[in-house]
Design a protein around this motif. Structure first.
Motif, mmCIF file in Angstrom:
data_model
loop_
_atom_site.group_PDB
_atom_site.id
_atom_site.type_symbol
_atom_site.label_atom_id
_atom_site.label_comp_id
_atom_site.label_asym_id
_atom_site.label_seq_id
_atom_site.Cartn_x
_atom_site.Cartn_y
_atom_site.Cartn_z
ATOM 1 N N GLY A 263 -28.257 8.637 4.100
ATOM 2 C CA GLY A 263 -29.590 8.790 3.526
ATOM 3 C C GLY A 263 -29.711 8.118 2.164
ATOM 4 O O GLY A 263 -30.722 7.473 1.869
ATOM 5 N N ALA A 264 -28.676 8.272 1.324
ATOM 6 C CA ALA A 264 -28.702 7.617 0.014
ATOM 7 C C ALA A 264 -28.701 6.100 0.150
ATOM 8 O O ALA A 264 -29.423 5.398 -0.566
ATOM 9 N N LEU A 265 -27.902 5.582 1.082
ATOM 10 C CA LEU A 265 -27.851 4.132 1.287
ATOM 11 C C LEU A 265 -29.173 3.607 1.822
ATOM 12 O O LEU A 265 -29.658 2.557 1.384
ATOM 13 N N VAL A 266 -29.776 4.319 2.758
ATOM 14 C CA VAL A 266 -31.076 3.902 3.299
ATOM 15 C C VAL A 266 -32.119 3.902 2.187
ATOM 16 O O VAL A 266 -32.968 3.004 2.105
ATOM 17 N N GLY A 267 -32.070 4.899 1.293
ATOM 18 C CA GLY A 267 -33.020 4.943 0.189
ATOM 19 C C GLY A 267 -32.861 3.777 -0.769
ATOM 20 O O GLY A 267 -33.853 3.186 -1.208
ATOM 21 N N ILE A 268 -31.615 3.414 -1.081
ATOM 22 C CA ILE A 268 -31.377 2.285 -1.994
ATOM 23 C C ILE A 268 -31.814 0.971 -1.352
ATOM 24 O O ILE A 268 -32.503 0.148 -1.972
ATOM 25 N N THR A 269 -31.409 0.743 -0.109
ATOM 26 C CA THR A 269 -31.765 -0.519 0.558
ATOM 27 C C THR A 269 -33.255 -0.600 0.857
ATOM 28 O O THR A 269 -33.791 -1.699 1.035
ATOM 29 N N ALA A 270 -33.948 0.547 0.905
ATOM 30 C CA ALA A 270 -35.388 0.537 1.157
ATOM 31 C C ALA A 270 -36.181 -0.039 -0.010
ATOM 32 O O ALA A 270 -37.397 -0.217 0.107
ATOM 33 N N MET A 274 -39.794 -3.044 3.966
ATOM 34 C CA MET A 274 -39.781 -3.106 5.418
ATOM 35 C C MET A 274 -38.389 -3.243 6.035
ATOM 36 O O MET A 274 -37.985 -2.436 6.857
ATOM 37 N N ILE A 275 -37.625 -4.279 5.671
ATOM 38 C CA ILE A 275 -36.350 -4.526 6.348
ATOM 39 C C ILE A 275 -35.180 -3.849 5.655
ATOM 40 O O ILE A 275 -34.076 -3.819 6.199
ATOM 41 N N GLY A 276 -35.396 -3.332 4.437
ATOM 42 C CA GLY A 276 -34.281 -2.732 3.705
ATOM 43 C C GLY A 276 -33.677 -1.548 4.427
ATOM 44 O O GLY A 276 -32.453 -1.377 4.451
ATOM 45 N N ALA A 277 -34.529 -0.717 5.037
ATOM 46 C CA ALA A 277 -34.028 0.461 5.749
ATOM 47 C C ALA A 277 -33.168 0.071 6.941
ATOM 48 O O ALA A 277 -32.242 0.800 7.320
ATOM 49 N N TRP A 278 -33.443 -1.081 7.543
ATOM 50 C CA TRP A 278 -32.624 -1.529 8.675
ATOM 51 C C TRP A 278 -31.203 -1.868 8.229
ATOM 52 O O TRP A 278 -30.251 -1.668 8.988
ATOM 53 N N ILE A 279 -31.067 -2.395 7.013
ATOM 54 C CA ILE A 279 -29.731 -2.705 6.494
ATOM 55 C C ILE A 279 -28.922 -1.428 6.327
ATOM 56 O O ILE A 279 -27.772 -1.322 6.771
ATOM 57 N N GLY A 280 -29.521 -0.422 5.693
ATOM 58 C CA GLY A 280 -28.845 0.862 5.556
ATOM 59 C C GLY A 280 -28.600 1.519 6.898
ATOM 60 O O GLY A 280 -27.551 2.149 7.112
ATOM 61 N N GLY A 281 -29.545 1.374 7.827
ATOM 62 C CA GLY A 281 -29.352 1.927 9.160
ATOM 63 C C GLY A 281 -28.204 1.277 9.908
ATOM 64 O O GLY A 281 -27.487 1.943 10.674
ATOM 65 N N GLY A 282 -27.992 -0.028 9.698
ATOM 66 C CA GLY A 282 -26.865 -0.705 10.346
ATOM 67 C C GLY A 282 -25.529 -0.177 9.869
ATOM 68 O O GLY A 282 -24.612 0.056 10.675
ATOM 69 N N VAL A 283 -25.409 0.042 8.556
ATOM 70 C CA VAL A 283 -24.170 0.622 8.024
ATOM 71 C C VAL A 283 -24.006 2.052 8.528
ATOM 72 O O VAL A 283 -22.901 2.484 8.877
ATOM 73 N N GLY A 284 -25.109 2.800 8.589
ATOM 74 C CA GLY A 284 -25.040 4.164 9.112
ATOM 75 C C GLY A 284 -24.593 4.197 10.565
ATOM 76 O O GLY A 284 -23.828 5.092 10.963
ATOM 77 N N PHE A 285 -25.028 3.240 11.361
ATOM 78 C CA PHE A 285 -24.595 3.174 12.758
ATOM 79 C C PHE A 285 -23.092 2.965 12.856
ATOM 80 O O PHE A 285 -22.425 3.580 13.696
ATOM 81 N N VAL A 286 -22.543 2.098 12.002
ATOM 82 C CA VAL A 286 -21.093 1.867 12.017
ATOM 83 C C VAL A 286 -20.353 3.157 11.664
ATOM 84 O O VAL A 286 -19.359 3.522 12.310
ATOM 85 N N LEU A 287 -20.835 3.865 10.631
ATOM 86 C CA LEU A 287 -20.167 5.094 10.217
ATOM 87 C C LEU A 287 -20.175 6.152 11.315
ATOM 88 O O LEU A 287 -19.205 6.891 11.493
#
Length: 381
Positions: A263-270, A274-287
């Motif tokens: 959640g913190a990473l998604v917030g920072i990348t957001a 628009m596309i920032g949340a996808w970057i954080g979501g990609g890292v979250g998927f790996v985790l």
């Protein structure tokens, strides 16, 4: 009509510039590219100074705002600037502290479990007809081992030289990037700490050489632009906080692992529209996928739904409301800006569109006030 001496000089300069642009277009473009490359650290420093100044100016109003004492005036700016930098660095360090250990642990778990996966594949091959088919295929195939060996040695030698040259290139890029960052950060601190003095000297020069009417219009446009950009940065920060909170809360409700770090990473990348949340979501998927592939897939579904809600409901209302731009124009600006200039276009398109929108709105209101149409008598009932 007889031209004055100044008009002749002015038109001659315009014609000379036009001819130079017409005859040497490639050289002019290369010159601008070189100037951009050289001044890039200063451009980044100015952008960084603008962002830091928003937080620093807000904090200056907290420290002895009504005091006229010399010590208060001298300490107000340095304390606010130092606290602004500490807050920004602390937030970034906190997010990295949450995410990096989780990410490293996930990658380590993946490599630890990799031998078991390979053993499962070997067992599957041994228990099926695949192993015998592969063995028979190898027996019927003749290999030119001399040719294979020579090609392998050539590949290894070229690979080693490539790795060596790549290492030198990476080291040079890192050194240059570090130097540019230090230069940009130093320039930003200088701009924020002496902004009144710099603005005063710049205004004196412009007022001395630029007509008063032109400067009045330019200052008006700059005020509208400054308001749009500062409101956009504030709204984007609020929107990123809302999205990160919703992401962490939803992951906690659905019992996804690593809810707070993701959640913190998604917030920072957001902070990237628009596309920032996808970057954080990609890292979250790996985790998540390393420990549970099924939960990783479910998390992707969840982040897609959340991103649709954020893109169509939260972002246009929060960011568009903060800068006074209708939601449909926010979406249009991001679409056009992203198509023209990628991520940089997405970042700049919304405040630029808000500036143009406000200028047109003000001009329309002024025109309506100055030119009130008369109503024909036959239309009055």
């Amino acid at each position: 009509m007889k031209l004055t001496k100044n008009e002749i000089i002015r038109y001659s300069v315009f014609v000379a510039i036009f001819l130079i642009l017409l005859v040497y277009p490639g050289q002019i473009v290369n010159l601008f590219k070189m100037l951009y490359s050289v001044s890039l650290p200063l451009i980044i420093g100015a952008a960084l100074a603008y962002c830091i100044n928003i937080l620093s100016s807000a904090m200056e109003r907290w420290f002895w705002p009504k005091s006229n004492k010399k010590w208060a005036i001298r300490l107000r700016r340095p304390i606010a600037l130092l606290l602004a930098i500490i807050i920004i660095v602390a937030v970034i360090a906190w997010v990295l502290r949450l995410v990096l250990p989780q990410f490293i642990s996930a990658i380590s778990s993946f490599f630890v479990s990799l031998p078991n996966v390979i053993d499962d594949i070997n067992k599957w091959l041994n228990n099926s007809n695949q192993a015998s088919a592969i063995a028979s295929q190898l027996e019927t195939t003749k290999f030119d081992w001399t040719s294979i060996q020579s090609k392998l040695m050539k590949f290894v030698s070229s690979g080693l030289s490539g790795v060596f040259s790549s290492s030198i290139s990476i080291f040079g890029s890192l050194s240059k990037g570090l130097f540019n960052f230090i230069l940009a950060f130093t320039f930003a601190i200088y701009l924020v700490s002496g902004k009144e003095r710099i603005a005063d000297r710049l205004n004196r020069v412009l007022d001395a050489f630029v007509p008063h009417k032109v400067m009045t219009k330019a200052r008006y446009v700059l005020r509208i632009t400054d308001n749009a950009f500062s409101s956009f940065i504030s709204g984007q920060t609020i929107e990123a906080f809302i999205l990160g909170t919703l992401c962490a809360l939803g992951m906690w409700i659905f019992k996804f692992p690593s809810a707070l770090p993701v959640g913190a990473l998604v917030g920072i990348t957001a902070l990237v529209p628009m596309i920032g949340a996808w970057i954080g979501g990609g890292v979250g998927f790996v985790l998540i996928a390393v420990t549970s592939p099924l939960q990783g897939v479910l998390f992707v579904v969840y982040i897609i739904i959340l991103q649709q809600i954020e893109s169509n409901l939260i972002y246009p209302r929060v960011v568009g409301g903060s800068i006074g731009l209708p939601g449909i124009l926010v979406l249009a600006a991001i679409t056009i800006g992203g198509g023209v200039a990628g991520i940089i276009g997405m970042l700049l398109s919304v405040p630029i569109a808000a500036t143009i929108y406000q200028l047109i709105k003000n001009a329309t209101l002024n025109r309506e006030k100055n030119e009130e149409p008369s109503i024909p008598s036959e239309d009055i009932k």
